[in-house]
Structure formats: C-alpha cells, structure tokens
Design a protein around this motif. Structure first.
Motif, PDB file in Angstrom:
ATOM      1  N   ASN A  77       0.821  -1.213   0.000  1.00 51.82           N
ATOM      2  CA  ASN A  77       0.000   0.000   0.000  1.00 51.82           C
ATOM      3  C   ASN A  77       0.852   1.258   0.000  1.00 51.82           C
ATOM      4  O   ASN A  77       0.567   2.218  -0.722  1.00 51.82           O
ATOM      5  N   SER A  78       1.895   1.265   0.808  1.00 45.97           N
ATOM      6  CA  SER A  78       2.761   2.435   0.898  1.00 45.97           C
ATOM      7  C   SER A  78       3.539   2.658  -0.396  1.00 45.97           C
ATOM      8  O   SER A  78       3.742   3.805  -0.809  1.00 45.97           O
ATOM      9  N   ALA A  79       3.970   1.597  -1.019  1.00 45.84           N
ATOM     10  CA  ALA A  79       4.707   1.719  -2.284  1.00 45.84           C
ATOM     11  C   ALA A  79       3.856   2.424  -3.328  1.00 45.84           C
ATOM     12  O   ALA A  79       4.353   3.300  -4.055  1.00 45.84           O
ATOM     13  N   SER A  80       2.588   2.078  -3.382  1.00 47.49           N
ATOM     14  CA  SER A  80       1.711   2.710  -4.375  1.00 47.49           C
ATOM     15  C   SER A  80       1.516   4.197  -4.079  1.00 47.49           C
ATOM     16  O   SER A  80       1.340   4.992  -5.000  1.00 47.49           O
ATOM     17  N   ASP A  81       1.593   4.593  -2.810  1.00 44.17           N
ATOM     18  CA  ASP A  81       1.485   6.012  -2.454  1.00 44.17           C
ATOM     19  C   ASP A  81       2.620   6.829  -3.068  1.00 44.17           C
ATOM     20  O   ASP A  81       2.463   8.027  -3.321  1.00 44.17           O
ATOM     21  N   PHE A  82       3.752   6.196  -3.286  1.00 43.53           N
ATOM     22  CA  PHE A  82       4.925   6.872  -3.867  1.00 43.53           C
ATOM     23  C   PHE A  82       5.112   6.528  -5.346  1.00 43.53           C
ATOM     24  O   PHE A  82       6.123   6.899  -5.939  1.00 43.53           O
ATOM     25  N   ASN A  83       4.151   5.822  -5.915  1.00 45.59           N
ATOM     26  CA  ASN A  83       4.248   5.365  -7.304  1.00 45.59           C
ATOM     27  C   ASN A  83       5.530   4.570  -7.548  1.00 45.59           C
ATOM     28  O   ASN A  83       6.189   4.721  -8.576  1.00 45.59           O
ATOM     29  N   LEU A  84       5.860   3.730  -6.573  1.00 48.88           N
ATOM     30  CA  LEU A  84       7.030   2.860  -6.685  1.00 48.88           C
ATOM     31  C   LEU A  84       6.567   1.415  -6.720  1.00 48.88           C
ATOM     32  O   LEU A  84       5.533   1.077  -6.143  1.00 48.88           O
ATOM     33  N   ASP A  85       7.352   0.582  -7.384  1.00 52.99           N
ATOM     34  CA  ASP A  85       7.004  -0.832  -7.314  1.00 52.99           C
ATOM     35  C   ASP A  85       7.452  -1.373  -5.956  1.00 52.99           C
ATOM     36  O   ASP A  85       8.277  -0.781  -5.264  1.00 52.99           O
ATOM     37  N   PHE A  86       6.875  -2.489  -5.600  1.00 61.40           N
ATOM     38  CA  PHE A  86       7.100  -3.083  -4.281  1.00 61.40           C
ATOM     39  C   PHE A  86       8.587  -3.263  -3.992  1.00 61.40           C
ATOM     40  O   PHE A  86       9.085  -2.902  -2.928  1.00 61.40           O
ATOM     41  N   GLU A  87       9.305  -3.822  -4.948  1.00 58.40           N
ATOM     42  CA  GLU A  87      10.717  -4.145  -4.737  1.00 58.40           C
ATOM     43  C   GLU A  87      11.556  -2.898  -4.443  1.00 58.40           C
ATOM     44  O   GLU A  87      12.372  -2.887  -3.518  1.00 58.40           O
ATOM     45  N   SER A 122      16.670   9.316  -6.163  1.00 62.16           N
ATOM     46  CA  SER A 122      15.568  10.279  -6.228  1.00 62.16           C
ATOM     47  C   SER A 122      14.363   9.785  -5.425  1.00 62.16           C
ATOM     48  O   SER A 122      13.772  10.538  -4.648  1.00 62.16           O
ATOM     49  N   SER A 123      14.014   8.534  -5.609  1.00 62.94           N
ATOM     50  CA  SER A 123      12.892   7.945  -4.854  1.00 62.94           C
ATOM     51  C   SER A 123      13.229   7.875  -3.368  1.00 62.94           C
ATOM     52  O   SER A 123      12.380   8.143  -2.511  1.00 62.94           O
ATOM     53  N   PHE A 124      14.466   7.525  -3.063  1.00 57.40           N
ATOM     54  CA  PHE A 124      14.928   7.478  -1.680  1.00 57.40           C
ATOM     55  C   PHE A 124      14.719   8.835  -1.008  1.00 57.40           C
ATOM     56  O   PHE A 124      14.189   8.914   0.109  1.00 57.40           O
ATOM     57  N   ASP A 125      15.124   9.903  -1.701  1.00 50.90           N
ATOM     58  CA  ASP A 125      14.991  11.247  -1.129  1.00 50.90           C
ATOM     59  C   ASP A 125      13.534  11.607  -0.848  1.00 50.90           C
ATOM     60  O   ASP A 125      13.225  12.209   0.179  1.00 50.90           O
ATOM     61  N   LYS A 126      12.634  11.221  -1.740  1.00 49.15           N
ATOM     62  CA  LYS A 126      11.197  11.503  -1.543  1.00 49.15           C
ATOM     63  C   LYS A 126      10.659  10.755  -0.325  1.00 49.15           C
ATOM     64  O   LYS A 126       9.951  11.326   0.506  1.00 49.15           O
ATOM     65  N   VAL A 127      10.982   9.482  -0.231  1.00 56.71           N
ATOM     66  CA  VAL A 127      10.510   8.667   0.894  1.00 56.71           C
ATOM     67  C   VAL A 127      11.109   9.192   2.201  1.00 56.71           C
ATOM     68  O   VAL A 127      10.422   9.305   3.213  1.00 56.71           O
ATOM     69  N   LYS A 128      12.382   9.531   2.159  1.00 59.30           N
ATOM     70  CA  LYS A 128      13.066  10.058   3.346  1.00 59.30           C
ATOM     71  C   LYS A 128      12.397  11.343   3.835  1.00 59.30           C
ATOM     72  O   LYS A 128      12.089  11.470   5.031  1.00 59.30           O
ATOM     73  N   GLU A 129      12.175  12.294   2.955  1.00 60.14           N
ATOM     74  CA  GLU A 129      11.565  13.568   3.358  1.00 60.14           C
ATOM     75  C   GLU A 129      10.157  13.361   3.915  1.00 60.14           C
ATOM     76  O   GLU A 129       9.784  13.961   4.922  1.00 60.14           O
ATOM     77  N   ASP A 130       9.400  12.503   3.264  1.00 61.44           N
ATOM     78  CA  ASP A 130       8.053  12.203   3.751  1.00 61.44           C
ATOM     79  C   ASP A 130       8.126  11.564   5.137  1.00 61.44           C
ATOM     80  O   ASP A 130       7.390  11.940   6.052  1.00 61.44           O
ATOM     81  N   SER A 131       9.010  10.620   5.281  1.00 53.40           N
ATOM     82  CA  SER A 131       9.153   9.906   6.549  1.00 53.40           C
ATOM     83  C   SER A 131       9.566  10.846   7.675  1.00 53.40           C
ATOM     84  O   SER A 131       8.997  10.812   8.770  1.00 53.40           O
TER      85      SER A 131
END
Length: 154
Positions: A35-45, A119-128
């Motif tokens: 569910n969280s992966a889809s919130d960031f438009n990322l695949d599960f892996e 780039s995805s890491f930075d988005k997840v990090k800032e959100d977190s």
C-alpha cells in the motif's frame, strides 16, 4: 554486525517495517508495504529496498542502544513520579532522541542505497522525516495527557 541481523515477516498492523533492537531483527509487513509503495508510485521491490536500507541504518547506528536505554530511563522516571516538574522536559528529550534516531537511520541508509533509487529514496526520506516529527509530537502529547490523568486519579 549486519550479517547477524534477522529478517522476518509480520502481520503487525502499525508498521510497514521496523528494527527491533533487542532481537536484532527487522520485521516487515508485506501488505502495508504494498500500500505504501503505491502512495509513492514505486514498485514493491524498490520501495522495500528503500525502507529496508532505512532499517539497516538503525542497526548501524552506534548510538541506538544508548539512546534506547536513555529513553527507557526517562520513561521510568516519569512513571515513578508522574507529578514531577521535570516530566515536560523528559517528554521533550524523548521526542528529540526519537527524531535524531530516525535522522541518523536515514543518514546511514543513504550510503547503502543504489544510485538508481536516489531520487525515490529522497522523496521517501523527506516524507518519513516530516511524519516522524508530527508523530513524535502527538505521542508526547498523548503521554502528557496520560500523566495528567494519573495525577488526577482517572
């Protein structure tokens, strides 16, 4: 140190993934991660890799055990004397320690993450980190209210 970390699936409903310091184990909940992966438009892996590196960041934190013991000591002081004038400071200290632990885990994780996920890491990090700060405030307010209730005998 990292070779000794256990990794286990869990159905814990409140966390997508967490590092359990006493067991030296990272637990993950596949359903929440999906569910969280889809919130960031990322695949599960990819999302799994990002948050797994974050949890490894906790395991690599040389101060985590000391901070964990410090928080437990402050909580014990509050429990022993719920009407102490110092409790507000203790709660603030706990909040700040928890925030620093999260920041350090993300800092450690940044050295582990693949460049293609930066780039995805930075988005997840800032959100977190923004959520961690808000959650810490709410948890401390909840604890403050529990202390007040204990004082009033409720």
């Amino acid at each position: 140190m990292l070779t000794e970390i256990k990794v286990k699936s869990t159905k814990e409903p409140n966390y997508k993934m967490y590092y359990q310091i006493e067991e030296h184990c990272i637990y993950y909940n596949v359903d929440i991660i999906k569910n969280s992966a889809s919130d960031f438009n990322l695949d599960f892996e990819d999302y799994f890799k990002i948050i797994f590196c974050h949890e490894l960041g906790h395991a690599l934190d040389k101060n985590l055990q000391k901070n964990h013991q410090l928080v437990n000591g402050l909580l014990q002081r509050i429990k022993e004397n719920p009407i102490s004038r110092l409790n507000k400071q203790y709660l603030n200290d706990i909040k700040n320690i928890n925030i620093k632990n999260e920041q350090k885990a993300w800092e450690n994780a940044s050295g582990l993450i693949d460049a293609s996920l930066k780039s995805s890491f930075d988005k997840v990090k800032e959100d977190s980190l923004s959520r961690v700060k808000e959650i810490a405030k709410l948890e401390m307010e909840n604890m403050r209210l529990k202390i007040l209730n204990a004082i009033q005998g409720n």
